[in-house]
Motif scaffolding. Structure first.
Motif, PDB file in Angstrom:
ATOM      1  N   ILE A   7     -13.442 -13.009  -2.966  1.00 12.17           N
ATOM      2  CA  ILE A   7     -12.327 -13.093  -1.669  1.00 12.17           C
ATOM      3  C   ILE A   7     -11.813 -14.690  -1.978  1.00 12.17           C
ATOM      4  CG2 ILE A   7     -11.739 -13.084   0.552  1.00 12.17           C
ATOM      5  CD1 ILE A   7     -14.020 -11.118   0.921  1.00 12.17           C
ATOM      6  N   ALA A  17     -14.227  -9.365   6.042  1.00 10.70           N
ATOM      7  CA  ALA A  17     -14.226  -8.385   4.613  1.00 10.70           C
ATOM      8  C   ALA A  17     -15.547  -8.582   4.038  1.00 10.70           C
ATOM      9  CB  ALA A  17     -13.282  -8.609   3.719  1.00 10.70           C
ATOM     10  N   ILE A 160      -9.839  -9.949  -3.636  1.00 10.72           N
ATOM     11  CA  ILE A 160      -9.044  -9.954  -2.458  1.00 10.72           C
ATOM     12  C   ILE A 160      -8.347 -11.288  -2.071  1.00 10.72           C
ATOM     13  CG2 ILE A 160      -9.211  -9.545   0.023  1.00 10.72           C
ATOM     14  CD1 ILE A 160     -11.619  -7.928  -0.394  1.00 10.72           C
ATOM     15  N   LYS A 284      -6.820  -5.531  -7.330  1.00 17.03           N
ATOM     16  CA  LYS A 284      -6.333  -6.717  -6.313  1.00 17.03           C
ATOM     17  C   LYS A 284      -5.702  -6.207  -5.014  1.00 17.03           C
ATOM     18  CE  LYS A 284      -5.243  -9.799 -10.090  1.00 17.03           C
ATOM     19  NZ  LYS A 284      -5.186  -8.654 -11.415  1.00 17.03           N
ATOM     20  N   ALA A 285      -6.252  -6.718  -4.050  1.00 16.95           N
ATOM     21  CA  ALA A 285      -5.625  -6.355  -2.583  1.00 16.95           C
ATOM     22  C   ALA A 285      -5.249  -7.694  -1.718  1.00 16.95           C
ATOM     23  CB  ALA A 285      -6.625  -5.542  -1.761  1.00 16.95           C
ATOM     24  N   ILE A 287      -4.789  -9.207   2.198  1.00 18.81           N
ATOM     25  CA  ILE A 287      -5.220  -8.916   3.660  1.00 18.81           C
ATOM     26  C   ILE A 287      -4.711  -9.957   4.475  1.00 18.81           C
ATOM     27  CG2 ILE A 287      -7.158  -7.535   3.082  1.00 18.81           C
ATOM     28  CD1 ILE A 287      -9.026  -9.966   4.091  1.00 18.81           C
ATOM     29  N   LEU A 312     -10.702  -3.021   4.801  1.00 19.57           N
ATOM     30  CA  LEU A 312     -10.701  -3.121   3.378  1.00 19.57           C
ATOM     31  C   LEU A 312     -12.351  -3.229   2.991  1.00 19.57           C
ATOM     32  CD1 LEU A 312      -9.479  -3.067   0.469  1.00 19.57           C
ATOM     33  CD2 LEU A 312      -9.295  -5.583   0.843  1.00 19.57           C
ATOM     34  N   TYR A 333      -6.735   1.863   1.539  1.00 17.53           N
ATOM     35  CA  TYR A 333      -6.591   0.809   2.437  1.00 17.53           C
ATOM     36  C   TYR A 333      -5.182   0.413   3.067  1.00 17.53           C
ATOM     37  CZ  TYR A 333      -5.693  -4.156   3.178  1.00 17.53           C
ATOM     38  OH  TYR A 333      -4.984  -5.436   3.831  1.00 17.53           O
TER      39      TYR A 333
END
Ligand SMILES: Cc1cc2nc3c(=O)[nH]c(=O)nc-3n(C[C@H](O)[C@H](O)[C@H](O)COP(=O)(O)OP(=O)(O)OC[C@H]3O[C@@H](n4cnc5c(N)ncnc54)[C@H](O)[C@@H]3O)c2cc1C
Length: 441
Positions: A7, A17, A160, A284-285, A287, A312, A333
């Protein structure tokens, strides 16, 4: 170095998360660029949904015992006459109208909240924090993180981006954002409060807005609206000018706001609105503020980040428990969070319009709208439910007609029963647990 989830950014979203993943027993590494707590103000109003999520994450007691509860927000409209402000109208937005045990908000200093999340995450073996460490991009699919001594290559199953507005993960995902700015800025500062100020208060005039939100330790967070570009001019007039501007709207603050001795204590806040086109690409995400930025009027930014981090984190736990490939299931998500975020972004943006030119001068219409909203139990419940994050109950054309005063306010007996069906259930929050498969299957 290898980890299950990497992260970038240890703000409220990244830490939420990380806590969820560490609690599930997975290895998670957070890279945070700052060395210590930041002294910048970054949002302190926790909406009811975030309080519910903190209970699930096992930190509710610490959060509640360090926060100050807000049950209602008094809204006062003022008009200037003969060089003095007079009250034009008053209404009260009441969280208690929501039929839930999370029917209140909480004011908590941002850094204290982050420390609670961090201390809880540190209880789990899988949690790693690298600090100060700056995420700079990707090389051969691995994250590059710079510390003062070295450049680390971190290999993870999932990355993330939780690094706020200027997200490098978002950049690497090639997801554009279109930033929208406003014709107004805010000044924010906290100082000791009068003992009678225990609930939220918002005071509006044609030219400004003063928000007062009580904090623990007998302090109050204040937010004051100015025109964009006015900041420099105000500073030149000295700190006394700042005191006068507050006191003409709220004389109760005499002896309190005057404890602010220098402009250095006051922070300028520039609202920005954007919503990234995608939250997920491959493994990959993004937030929180990396994915969306919201006008601060409805006090939602921090809450969206916490709620993204929860969703997530919960989804990744489920993916790993089942041995699934993250790339195939991460879109759950976005499926859950995007419509909720879009709704809150719209509410926040709409709340800003009455304070933007030329609408800010229509004080009587604004006053009428707020009065109608709190007089009509259905409109009032919708508003409080929607901002709470506990559910979505959309406004209709009829609601809007009532709000602008073209139709009279309604009376209802059973509004509680009516709004419960618009509240999110655990199945709505985490649909993959009951539906399985990917969100488009
Ligand atoms: C003045 C102000 C007032 C606000 N008021 C409210 C409010 O009342 N209520 C509310 O709900 N929200 C409010 N917000 C919004 C809220 O603060 C944000 O929406 C929220 O903090 C977003 O959380 P986040 O975790 O996504 O990002 P952030 O809190 O921005 O955290 C990102 C973290 O990533 C770190 N970072 C950045 N780049 C890197 C990198 N390359 N490598 C490693 N680390 C990196 C940063 O140091 C930071 O710690 C306010 C914001 C501001 C600025």
């Amino acid at each position: 170095m290898k980890t299950k989830v990497m992260i970038a950014g240890g703000g409220v979203g990244g830490l939420m998360a990380a806590l969820k993943l560490a609690k599930c027993g997975y290895d998670v590494t957070v890279a945070e660029q700052t060395k210590n707590s930041a002294h910048l103000y970054k949002g302190e109003l926790l909406q009811p949904k975030s309080i519910q999520l903190f209970e699930q994450a096992g930190v509710q007691e610490q959060v509640i015992s360090t926060g100050h509860p807000i049950n209602e927000i008094e809204i006062i409209e003022m008009k200037r006459k003969n060089d003095q402000y007079h009250q034009l109208g008053k209404a009260v937005m009441d969280y208690n109208i929501i039929n839930s045990r999370y029917n209140y908000a909480l004011m908590i200093p941002h850094e204290i909240l982050k420390n609670i999340l961090l201390e809880e995450a540190e209880k789990y073996q899988g949690f790693n924090l690298i600090r100060p460490a700056r995420f700079t991009g990707f090389r051969n699919g691995k994250a590059l993180v710079k510390t003062s001594e070295q450049e680390l290559e971190i290999e993870a199953d999932v990355y993330i981006g939780a690094e706020g507005r200027k997200s490098k993960v978002r950049e690497a995902m090639n997801v554009p954002v279109k930033e929208q700015t406003y014709d107004h800025h805010f000044l924010t500062v906290s100082f000791p409060r009068p003992p009678s100020l225990t609930e939220g208060r918002m005071i509006s005039t044609a030219h400004t807005f003063l928000g007062l939100f009580p904090l623990p330790d007998n302090k109050v967070r204040t937010v004051y609206l100015i025109s964009s570009g006015e900041y420099k001019e105000m500073k030149e007039k000295g700190i006394q000018y700042f005191h006068e501007r507050y006191l003409e709207l709220c004389p109760d603050l005499d002896g309190y706001v005057t404890q602010i001795k220098s402009w250095k204590e006051i922070q300028l806040m520039i609202p920005v609105h954007f919503h990234a086109e995608h939250y997920v690409k491959g493994n990959k995400a993004i937030i929180g503020d990396a994915a969306h930025s919201v006008h601060p009027m409805a006090g939602e930014g921090m809450n969206l980040a916490i709620q993204d981090g929860d969703a997530l984190g919960e989804l990744l736990c489920w993916i790993f428990e089942n041995g699934y490939e993250p790339e195939k299931y991460l879109d759950w998500y976005e499926e859950v969070r995007r419509p909720r975020v879009e709704h809150i972004l719209n509410i926040s943006h709409l709340s800003s319009i009455p304070y933007s030119k030329p609408f800010k001068y229509f004080t009587r219409i604004r006053n009428k709208g707020i009065k109608q909203m709190t007089k009509d139990p259905k409109l009032h419940t919708k508003q409080m439910l929607n901002i709470s994050g506990l559910g979505i109950w959309k406004e209709t054309f009829l609601d809007r007609m009532i709000q602008v005063g073209m139709l009279p306010a309604r009376t209802y007996q059973n509004i509680q029963l009516m709004h419960e069906r618009y509240m999110f259930s655990s199945e709505n929050d985490y649909p993959w647990r009951t539906k399985g498969g990917n969100s488009h299957a």
